[in-house]
Design a protein around this motif. Structure first.
Motif, PDB file in Angstrom:
ATOM      1  N   LEU A  44       4.168   7.567   2.654  1.00  0.00           N
ATOM      2  CA  LEU A  44       3.314   7.404   1.478  1.00  0.00           C
ATOM      3  C   LEU A  44       1.913   7.038   1.919  1.00  0.00           C
ATOM      4  O   LEU A  44       1.737   6.294   2.886  1.00  0.00           O
ATOM      5  CB  LEU A  44       3.834   6.289   0.568  1.00  0.00           C
ATOM      6  CG  LEU A  44       5.217   6.446  -0.021  1.00  0.00           C
ATOM      7  CD1 LEU A  44       5.562   5.217  -0.840  1.00  0.00           C
ATOM      8  CD2 LEU A  44       5.296   7.686  -0.881  1.00  0.00           C
ATOM      9  N   ARG A  45       0.935   7.529   1.198  1.00  0.00           N
ATOM     10  CA  ARG A  45      -0.458   7.127   1.408  1.00  0.00           C
ATOM     11  C   ARG A  45      -0.895   6.406   0.143  1.00  0.00           C
ATOM     12  O   ARG A  45      -0.775   6.939  -0.955  1.00  0.00           O
ATOM     13  CB  ARG A  45      -1.327   8.345   1.674  1.00  0.00           C
ATOM     14  CG  ARG A  45      -2.744   7.999   2.051  1.00  0.00           C
ATOM     15  CD  ARG A  45      -3.472   9.272   2.484  1.00  0.00           C
ATOM     16  NE  ARG A  45      -4.863   9.048   2.673  1.00  0.00           N
ATOM     17  CZ  ARG A  45      -5.434   8.752   3.821  1.00  0.00           C
ATOM     18  NH1 ARG A  45      -4.697   8.614   4.892  1.00  0.00           N
ATOM     19  NH2 ARG A  45      -6.727   8.579   3.914  1.00  0.00           N
ATOM     20  N   LEU A  46      -1.405   5.191   0.319  1.00  0.00           N
ATOM     21  CA  LEU A  46      -1.759   4.353  -0.818  1.00  0.00           C
ATOM     22  C   LEU A  46      -2.925   3.459  -0.453  1.00  0.00           C
ATOM     23  O   LEU A  46      -3.337   3.405   0.702  1.00  0.00           O
ATOM     24  CB  LEU A  46      -0.550   3.508  -1.231  1.00  0.00           C
ATOM     25  CG  LEU A  46       0.060   2.636  -0.133  1.00  0.00           C
ATOM     26  CD1 LEU A  46      -0.211   1.174  -0.414  1.00  0.00           C
ATOM     27  CD2 LEU A  46       1.544   2.893  -0.040  1.00  0.00           C
ATOM     28  N   ALA A  47      -3.454   2.768  -1.442  1.00  0.00           N
ATOM     29  CA  ALA A  47      -4.502   1.779  -1.204  1.00  0.00           C
ATOM     30  C   ALA A  47      -4.227   0.588  -2.112  1.00  0.00           C
ATOM     31  O   ALA A  47      -3.698   0.741  -3.221  1.00  0.00           O
ATOM     32  CB  ALA A  47      -5.880   2.370  -1.493  1.00  0.00           C
ATOM     33  N   LEU A  48      -4.563  -0.589  -1.615  1.00  0.00           N
ATOM     34  CA  LEU A  48      -4.322  -1.828  -2.355  1.00  0.00           C
ATOM     35  C   LEU A  48      -5.626  -2.527  -2.694  1.00  0.00           C
ATOM     36  O   LEU A  48      -6.610  -2.418  -1.967  1.00  0.00           O
ATOM     37  CB  LEU A  48      -3.450  -2.770  -1.519  1.00  0.00           C
ATOM     38  CG  LEU A  48      -2.057  -2.279  -1.151  1.00  0.00           C
ATOM     39  CD1 LEU A  48      -1.407  -3.235  -0.168  1.00  0.00           C
ATOM     40  CD2 LEU A  48      -1.199  -2.113  -2.381  1.00  0.00           C
ATOM     41  N   ARG A  49      -5.594  -3.271  -3.779  1.00  0.00           N
ATOM     42  CA  ARG A  49      -6.710  -4.149  -4.141  1.00  0.00           C
ATOM     43  C   ARG A  49      -6.536  -5.479  -3.401  1.00  0.00           C
ATOM     44  O   ARG A  49      -5.527  -5.719  -2.755  1.00  0.00           O
ATOM     45  CB  ARG A  49      -6.712  -4.404  -5.644  1.00  0.00           C
ATOM     46  CG  ARG A  49      -7.031  -3.194  -6.458  1.00  0.00           C
ATOM     47  CD  ARG A  49      -7.108  -3.575  -7.954  1.00  0.00           C
ATOM     48  NE  ARG A  49      -7.487  -2.443  -8.730  1.00  0.00           N
ATOM     49  CZ  ARG A  49      -6.631  -1.586  -9.283  1.00  0.00           C
ATOM     50  NH1 ARG A  49      -5.333  -1.774  -9.148  1.00  0.00           N
ATOM     51  NH2 ARG A  49      -7.065  -0.555  -9.971  1.00  0.00           N
ATOM     52  N   ARG A  50      -7.515  -6.357  -3.568  1.00  0.00           N
ATOM     53  CA  ARG A  50      -7.437  -7.678  -2.921  1.00  0.00           C
ATOM     54  C   ARG A  50      -6.233  -8.484  -3.380  1.00  0.00           C
ATOM     55  O   ARG A  50      -5.720  -9.311  -2.647  1.00  0.00           O
ATOM     56  CB  ARG A  50      -8.707  -8.482  -3.240  1.00  0.00           C
ATOM     57  CG  ARG A  50      -9.915  -7.980  -2.536  1.00  0.00           C
ATOM     58  CD  ARG A  50     -11.131  -8.764  -2.972  1.00  0.00           C
ATOM     59  NE  ARG A  50     -12.308  -8.145  -2.400  1.00  0.00           N
ATOM     60  CZ  ARG A  50     -13.177  -8.784  -1.656  1.00  0.00           C
ATOM     61  NH1 ARG A  50     -13.030 -10.055  -1.405  1.00  0.00           N
ATOM     62  NH2 ARG A  50     -14.211  -8.142  -1.165  1.00  0.00           N
ATOM     63  N   ASP A  51      -5.789  -8.245  -4.622  1.00  0.00           N
ATOM     64  CA  ASP A  51      -4.654  -9.010  -5.141  1.00  0.00           C
ATOM     65  C   ASP A  51      -3.303  -8.375  -4.782  1.00  0.00           C
ATOM     66  O   ASP A  51      -2.262  -8.878  -5.166  1.00  0.00           O
ATOM     67  CB  ASP A  51      -4.770  -9.172  -6.651  1.00  0.00           C
ATOM     68  CG  ASP A  51      -4.680  -7.858  -7.412  1.00  0.00           C
ATOM     69  OD1 ASP A  51      -4.601  -6.783  -6.777  1.00  0.00           O
ATOM     70  OD2 ASP A  51      -4.706  -7.908  -8.658  1.00  0.00           O
ATOM     71  N   GLY A  52      -3.316  -7.265  -4.047  1.00  0.00           N
ATOM     72  CA  GLY A  52      -2.080  -6.622  -3.620  1.00  0.00           C
ATOM     73  C   GLY A  52      -1.580  -5.552  -4.566  1.00  0.00           C
ATOM     74  O   GLY A  52      -0.544  -4.938  -4.303  1.00  0.00           O
ATOM     75  N   GLY A  56      -4.567   3.225  -7.962  1.00  0.00           N
ATOM     76  CA  GLY A  56      -4.114   4.577  -8.260  1.00  0.00           C
ATOM     77  C   GLY A  56      -2.693   4.820  -7.796  1.00  0.00           C
ATOM     78  O   GLY A  56      -2.064   3.974  -7.168  1.00  0.00           O
ATOM     79  N   PRO A  57      -2.199   6.001  -8.088  1.00  0.00           N
ATOM     80  CA  PRO A  57      -0.824   6.318  -7.678  1.00  0.00           C
ATOM     81  C   PRO A  57      -0.744   6.663  -6.192  1.00  0.00           C
ATOM     82  O   PRO A  57      -1.643   7.309  -5.664  1.00  0.00           O
ATOM     83  CB  PRO A  57      -0.470   7.540  -8.543  1.00  0.00           C
ATOM     84  CG  PRO A  57      -1.784   8.159  -8.871  1.00  0.00           C
ATOM     85  CD  PRO A  57      -2.794   7.043  -8.922  1.00  0.00           C
ATOM     86  N   PRO A  58       0.325   6.234  -5.527  1.00  0.00           N
ATOM     87  CA  PRO A  58       0.508   6.609  -4.115  1.00  0.00           C
ATOM     88  C   PRO A  58       0.856   8.092  -4.005  1.00  0.00           C
ATOM     89  O   PRO A  58       1.363   8.693  -4.950  1.00  0.00           O
ATOM     90  CB  PRO A  58       1.663   5.733  -3.655  1.00  0.00           C
ATOM     91  CG  PRO A  58       2.346   5.280  -4.883  1.00  0.00           C
ATOM     92  CD  PRO A  58       1.371   5.357  -6.004  1.00  0.00           C
ATOM     93  N   ARG A  59       0.571   8.665  -2.840  1.00  0.00           N
ATOM     94  CA  ARG A  59       0.881  10.069  -2.578  1.00  0.00           C
ATOM     95  C   ARG A  59       1.922  10.175  -1.491  1.00  0.00           C
ATOM     96  O   ARG A  59       1.853   9.459  -0.492  1.00  0.00           O
ATOM     97  CB  ARG A  59      -0.364  10.805  -2.089  1.00  0.00           C
ATOM     98  CG  ARG A  59      -1.348  11.069  -3.128  1.00  0.00           C
ATOM     99  CD  ARG A  59      -2.411  11.946  -2.552  1.00  0.00           C
ATOM    100  NE  ARG A  59      -3.155  12.513  -3.651  1.00  0.00           N
ATOM    101  CZ  ARG A  59      -4.130  13.359  -3.516  1.00  0.00           C
ATOM    102  NH1 ARG A  59      -4.482  13.750  -2.319  1.00  0.00           N
ATOM    103  NH2 ARG A  59      -4.748  13.823  -4.552  1.00  0.00           N
ATOM    104  N   VAL A  60       2.835  11.088  -1.663  1.00  0.00           N
ATOM    105  CA  VAL A  60       3.798  11.393  -0.615  1.00  0.00           C
ATOM    106  C   VAL A  60       3.138  12.439   0.278  1.00  0.00           C
ATOM    107  O   VAL A  60       2.771  13.513  -0.186  1.00  0.00           O
ATOM    108  CB  VAL A  60       5.120  11.919  -1.197  1.00  0.00           C
ATOM    109  CG1 VAL A  60       6.057  12.362  -0.091  1.00  0.00           C
ATOM    110  CG2 VAL A  60       5.771  10.865  -2.067  1.00  0.00           C
ATOM    111  N   THR A  61       2.961  12.106   1.551  1.00  0.00           N
ATOM    112  CA  THR A  61       2.302  13.027   2.471  1.00  0.00           C
ATOM    113  C   THR A  61       3.277  13.708   3.423  1.00  0.00           C
ATOM    114  O   THR A  61       2.905  14.680   4.072  1.00  0.00           O
ATOM    115  CB  THR A  61       1.229  12.299   3.298  1.00  0.00           C
ATOM    116  OG1 THR A  61       1.849  11.245   4.045  1.00  0.00           O
ATOM    117  CG2 THR A  61       0.147  11.720   2.398  1.00  0.00           C
ATOM    118  N   ALA A 109      10.570   2.241  -5.789  1.00  0.00           N
ATOM    119  CA  ALA A 109      10.688   1.036  -4.958  1.00  0.00           C
ATOM    120  C   ALA A 109       9.319   0.418  -4.709  1.00  0.00           C
ATOM    121  O   ALA A 109       9.152  -0.803  -4.780  1.00  0.00           O
ATOM    122  CB  ALA A 109      11.366   1.368  -3.639  1.00  0.00           C
ATOM    123  N   LEU A 110       8.320   1.249  -4.432  1.00  0.00           N
ATOM    124  CA  LEU A 110       6.980   0.725  -4.200  1.00  0.00           C
ATOM    125  C   LEU A 110       6.426   0.089  -5.474  1.00  0.00           C
ATOM    126  O   LEU A 110       5.778  -0.961  -5.414  1.00  0.00           O
ATOM    127  CB  LEU A 110       6.045   1.833  -3.707  1.00  0.00           C
ATOM    128  CG  LEU A 110       4.667   1.368  -3.279  1.00  0.00           C
ATOM    129  CD1 LEU A 110       4.762   0.422  -2.081  1.00  0.00           C
ATOM    130  CD2 LEU A 110       3.785   2.546  -2.948  1.00  0.00           C
TER     131      LEU A 110
END
Length: 165
Positions: free
Chosen positions: A96-104, A108-113, A133-134
């Motif tokens: 998965l490719r994702l990004a988090l904010r400072r609060d965790g 946006g939605p994660p991508r399956v790569t 699960a994520l």
């Protein structure tokens, strides 16, 4: 004589570099315009591989990347009907490719790569189960320091599942 030839070649190779005027600005990469360039950097994607399912949930906030990756994978369980890997593979893998904010929380939605070891309906089952699960494990419980360090940076998280024999 061979030494003189080597010295001549060395001097000739330095001439083009000496001919360019130095404008005081270091050049770090490819130029897009006259005198321009951009600094080269290290890869920006944070990468981690986690064997799933994770044995236990974290009890304290994650303070390092080594603690973050299992915390994000802690909610993953093998979806019912997933079965054994296909094509002679030993493992089932999904990234998965994702990004988090400072609060965790997720940006946006994660991508399956990447997904390997399953095909067809079982692949859809794996993708849906991993995304669910994520969603259950976010927002991730992280320290403010780690939150500042990872905020907005892409994370490539690879889950590797080896079914029991």
């Amino acid at each position: 004589m061979p030494g003189r030839r080597a010295a001549s070649i060395l001097l000739l190779s330095l001439i083009p570099a000496a001919a360019a005027a130095y404008d005081g600005v270091p050049f770090y990469g490819y130029a897009y315009g006259p005198g321009g360039g951009y600094p080269l950097s290290l890869p920006q994607t944070l990468r981690g591989t986690v064997p799933v399912p994770v044995a236990r949930m974290a009890t304290k906030p994650a303070d390092t990347l080594a603690e973050l990756y299992p915390a994000l994978a802690a909610c993953w369980q093998a979806p019912g009907g997933l079965g054994r890997p296909s094509g002679g593979a030993d493992d089932i893998e999904i990234t998965l490719r994702l990004a988090l904010r400072r609060d965790g929380s997720l940006i946006g939605p994660p991508r399956v790569t990447y997904a390997a070891g399953v095909a067809g309906d079982r692949r859809t089952l794996l993708v849906r189960g991993t995304l669910d699960a994520l969603a259950r494990c976010t927002p991730a419980h992280i320290t403010p320091g780690l939150g500042r360090a990872i905020a907005g940076r892409p994370v490539a998280l690879r889950f590797v599942y080896r079914p029991p024999a």
